[in-house]
Design a protein around this motif. Sequence first.
Motif, PDB file in Angstrom:
ATOM      1  N   SER A   1     -19.024   6.914  -4.159  1.00 11.35           N
ATOM      2  CA  SER A   1     -19.343   6.260  -2.896  1.00 11.35           C
ATOM      3  C   SER A   1     -20.834   6.208  -2.597  1.00 11.35           C
ATOM      4  O   SER A   1     -21.630   6.950  -3.183  1.00 11.35           O
ATOM      5  N   TRP A   2     -21.163   5.354  -1.651  1.00 13.09           N
ATOM      6  CA  TRP A   2     -22.533   5.279  -1.136  1.00 13.09           C
ATOM      7  C   TRP A   2     -22.939   6.586  -0.462  1.00 13.09           C
ATOM      8  O   TRP A   2     -24.115   6.806  -0.205  1.00 13.09           O
ATOM      9  N   ASP A   3     -21.979   7.454  -0.131  1.00 11.44           N
ATOM     10  CA  ASP A   3     -22.314   8.739   0.508  1.00 11.44           C
ATOM     11  C   ASP A   3     -22.857   9.756  -0.499  1.00 11.44           C
ATOM     12  O   ASP A   3     -23.043  10.913  -0.172  1.00 11.44           O
ATOM     13  N   LYS A   4     -23.095   9.295  -1.753  1.00  8.16           N
ATOM     14  CA  LYS A   4     -23.699  10.093  -2.829  1.00  8.16           C
ATOM     15  C   LYS A   4     -22.736  11.095  -3.459  1.00  8.16           C
ATOM     16  O   LYS A   4     -23.135  11.922  -4.269  1.00  8.16           O
ATOM     17  N   SER A   5     -21.456  11.018  -3.114  1.00  4.35           N
ATOM     18  CA  SER A   5     -20.494  11.975  -3.649  1.00  4.35           C
ATOM     19  C   SER A   5     -19.518  11.322  -4.617  1.00  4.35           C
ATOM     20  O   SER A   5     -19.266  10.118  -4.569  1.00  4.35           O
ATOM     21  N   VAL A   6     -19.000  12.182  -5.484  1.00  5.33           N
ATOM     22  CA  VAL A   6     -17.871  11.860  -6.348  1.00  5.33           C
ATOM     23  C   VAL A   6     -16.734  12.735  -5.839  1.00  5.33           C
ATOM     24  O   VAL A   6     -16.905  13.946  -5.685  1.00  5.33           O
ATOM     25  N   ARG A   7     -15.604  12.131  -5.552  1.00  6.04           N
ATOM     26  CA  ARG A   7     -14.476  12.911  -5.025  1.00  6.04           C
ATOM     27  C   ARG A   7     -13.276  12.786  -5.950  1.00  6.04           C
ATOM     28  O   ARG A   7     -13.041  11.727  -6.517  1.00  6.04           O
ATOM     29  N   VAL A   8     -12.558  13.890  -6.065  1.00  9.70           N
ATOM     30  CA  VAL A   8     -11.350  13.934  -6.880  1.00  9.70           C
ATOM     31  C   VAL A   8     -10.171  14.147  -5.934  1.00  9.70           C
ATOM     32  O   VAL A   8     -10.218  15.007  -5.059  1.00  9.70           O
ATOM     33  N   TRP A   9      -9.126  13.355  -6.142  1.00 11.11           N
ATOM     34  CA  TRP A   9      -7.961  13.351  -5.265  1.00 11.11           C
ATOM     35  C   TRP A   9      -6.704  13.641  -6.060  1.00 11.11           C
ATOM     36  O   TRP A   9      -6.585  13.238  -7.220  1.00 11.11           O
ATOM     37  N   ASP A  10      -5.740  14.300  -5.445  1.00  7.55           N
ATOM     38  CA  ASP A  10      -4.416  14.455  -6.023  1.00  7.55           C
ATOM     39  C   ASP A  10      -3.682  13.127  -5.793  1.00  7.55           C
ATOM     40  O   ASP A  10      -3.516  12.701  -4.652  1.00  7.55           O
TER      41      ASP A  10
ATOM     42  N   GLU B   1       0.849  -1.187   0.000  1.00  3.83           N
ATOM     43  CA  GLU B   1       0.000   0.000   0.000  1.00  3.83           C
ATOM     44  C   GLU B   1       0.887   1.240   0.000  1.00  3.83           C
ATOM     45  O   GLU B   1       1.816   1.348   0.793  1.00  3.83           O
ATOM     46  N   VAL B   2       0.573   2.172  -0.905  1.00  2.00           N
ATOM     47  CA  VAL B   2       1.316   3.427  -0.995  1.00  2.00           C
ATOM     48  C   VAL B   2       0.660   4.480  -0.104  1.00  2.00           C
ATOM     49  O   VAL B   2       1.337   5.191   0.627  1.00  2.00           O
ATOM     50  N   GLN B   3      -0.681   4.564  -0.176  1.00  3.27           N
ATOM     51  CA  GLN B   3      -1.405   5.509   0.665  1.00  3.27           C
ATOM     52  C   GLN B   3      -2.884   5.157   0.722  1.00  3.27           C
ATOM     53  O   GLN B   3      -3.405   4.489  -0.164  1.00  3.27           O
ATOM     54  N   ALA B   4      -3.527   5.609   1.789  1.00  2.43           N
ATOM     55  CA  ALA B   4      -4.977   5.459   1.960  1.00  2.43           C
ATOM     56  C   ALA B   4      -5.579   6.857   1.956  1.00  2.43           C
ATOM     57  O   ALA B   4      -5.122   7.737   2.691  1.00  2.43           O
ATOM     58  N   LEU B   5      -6.575   7.062   1.098  1.00  2.00           N
ATOM     59  CA  LEU B   5      -7.236   8.358   0.975  1.00  2.00           C
ATOM     60  C   LEU B   5      -8.568   8.281   1.719  1.00  2.00           C
ATOM     61  O   LEU B   5      -9.381   7.396   1.446  1.00  2.00           O
TER      62      LEU B   5
ATOM     63  N   ALA C   1      -0.564  12.234  -6.138  1.00  2.66           N
ATOM     64  CA  ALA C   1       0.749  12.304  -5.493  1.00  2.66           C
ATOM     65  C   ALA C   1       0.639  12.534  -3.988  1.00  2.66           C
ATOM     66  O   ALA C   1       1.258  11.827  -3.194  1.00  2.66           O
ATOM     67  N   SER C   2      -0.184  13.507  -3.598  1.00  2.00           N
ATOM     68  CA  SER C   2      -0.265  13.881  -2.180  1.00  2.00           C
ATOM     69  C   SER C   2      -1.344  13.120  -1.417  1.00  2.00           C
ATOM     70  O   SER C   2      -1.298  13.034  -0.194  1.00  2.00           O
ATOM     71  N   GLY C   3      -2.363  12.636  -2.140  1.00  2.25           N
ATOM     72  CA  GLY C   3      -3.493  11.973  -1.483  1.00  2.25           C
ATOM     73  C   GLY C   3      -4.527  12.954  -0.953  1.00  2.25           C
ATOM     74  O   GLY C   3      -5.500  12.550  -0.326  1.00  2.25           O
ATOM     75  N   GLN C   4      -4.332  14.235  -1.224  1.00  7.45           N
ATOM     76  CA  GLN C   4      -5.267  15.249  -0.738  1.00  7.45           C
ATOM     77  C   GLN C   4      -6.514  15.307  -1.612  1.00  7.45           C
ATOM     78  O   GLN C   4      -6.431  15.180  -2.833  1.00  7.45           O
ATOM     79  N   GLU C   5      -7.661  15.521  -0.975  1.00  6.97           N
ATOM     80  CA  GLU C   5      -8.897  15.702  -1.729  1.00  6.97           C
ATOM     81  C   GLU C   5      -8.847  17.053  -2.443  1.00  6.97           C
ATOM     82  O   GLU C   5      -8.565  18.074  -1.829  1.00  6.97           O
ATOM     83  N   VAL C   6      -9.125  17.038  -3.734  1.00  5.36           N
ATOM     84  CA  VAL C   6      -9.126  18.250  -4.541  1.00  5.36           C
ATOM     85  C   VAL C   6     -10.517  18.871  -4.561  1.00  5.36           C
ATOM     86  O   VAL C   6     -10.667  20.077  -4.418  1.00  5.36           O
ATOM     87  N   GLN C   7     -11.540  18.029  -4.738  1.00  7.46           N
ATOM     88  CA  GLN C   7     -12.915  18.522  -4.740  1.00  7.46           C
ATOM     89  C   GLN C   7     -13.892  17.379  -4.527  1.00  7.46           C
ATOM     90  O   GLN C   7     -13.578  16.230  -4.777  1.00  7.46           O
ATOM     91  N   ALA C   8     -15.067  17.750  -4.031  1.00  4.81           N
ATOM     92  CA  ALA C   8     -16.183  16.811  -3.880  1.00  4.81           C
ATOM     93  C   ALA C   8     -17.297  17.281  -4.799  1.00  4.81           C
ATOM     94  O   ALA C   8     -17.689  18.449  -4.742  1.00  4.81           O
ATOM     95  N   LEU C   9     -17.751  16.391  -5.668  1.00  2.00           N
ATOM     96  CA  LEU C   9     -18.796  16.711  -6.630  1.00  2.00           C
ATOM     97  C   LEU C   9     -20.111  16.162  -6.101  1.00  2.00           C
ATOM     98  O   LEU C   9     -20.227  14.963  -5.839  1.00  2.00           O
ATOM     99  N   ARG C  10     -21.083  17.032  -5.936  1.00  2.00           N
ATOM    100  CA  ARG C  10     -22.361  16.623  -5.349  1.00  2.00           C
ATOM    101  C   ARG C  10     -23.511  16.918  -6.294  1.00  2.00           C
ATOM    102  O   ARG C  10     -23.520  17.923  -6.977  1.00  2.00           O
ATOM    103  N   GLY C  11     -24.472  16.023  -6.309  1.00  2.00           N
ATOM    104  CA  GLY C  11     -25.629  16.168  -7.171  1.00  2.00           C
ATOM    105  C   GLY C  11     -26.453  14.895  -7.211  1.00  2.00           C
ATOM    106  O   GLY C  11     -27.662  14.937  -7.400  1.00  2.00           O
TER     107      GLY C  11
END
Length: 110
Positions: A49-58, A22-26, A60-70
Motif C-alpha cells: 500500500s501507499w501507507d508504506k506497509s506490506v500486510r499479510v492476511w489469513d 464479494e466474499v470479504q473486505a480486508l 479464510a478469516s480475513g484477519q491481519e496476520v502481520q504488518a511488514l515495515r521497512g
Amino acid sequence: TQIVSGSSDQSVRVWDAASGQEVQALRGHTGPVDSVAFSKDGTQIVSGSWDKSVRVWDAASGQEVQALRGHTASVTSVAYSKDGTQIVSGSSDQSVRVWDAASGQEVQAL
C-alpha cells in the motif's frame, strides 16, 4: 475459485471468481492498495500500500496476520516466492525487500 483485488479505498477484497460476488473486505491499510497476491497454497494474502506497509492476511478469516515495515515510500508490488517461503516487495523508495513469510522478518534489501 477466489480472486483478490486492492483498491484506492484502502481495502483488499476477495471475490468469488464464478459468481463475481464479494466474499470479504480486508481492512487495515491507511492508504490505497496497489498490489495483492495469494500465497501458493491459498491460505494467505499479501498486500502492498501507499501507507508504506506490506500486510499479510489469513485468507479464510480475513484477519491481519502481520504488518511488514521497512519501506519509506509507497509499496507498489508484492509477490510470494515460488516455494511460498518468502515475500518480495517493491517500492517507490527504489528498493526491493525480501521477507521471511513465516516470521515477517526482513531477509534482504536490494
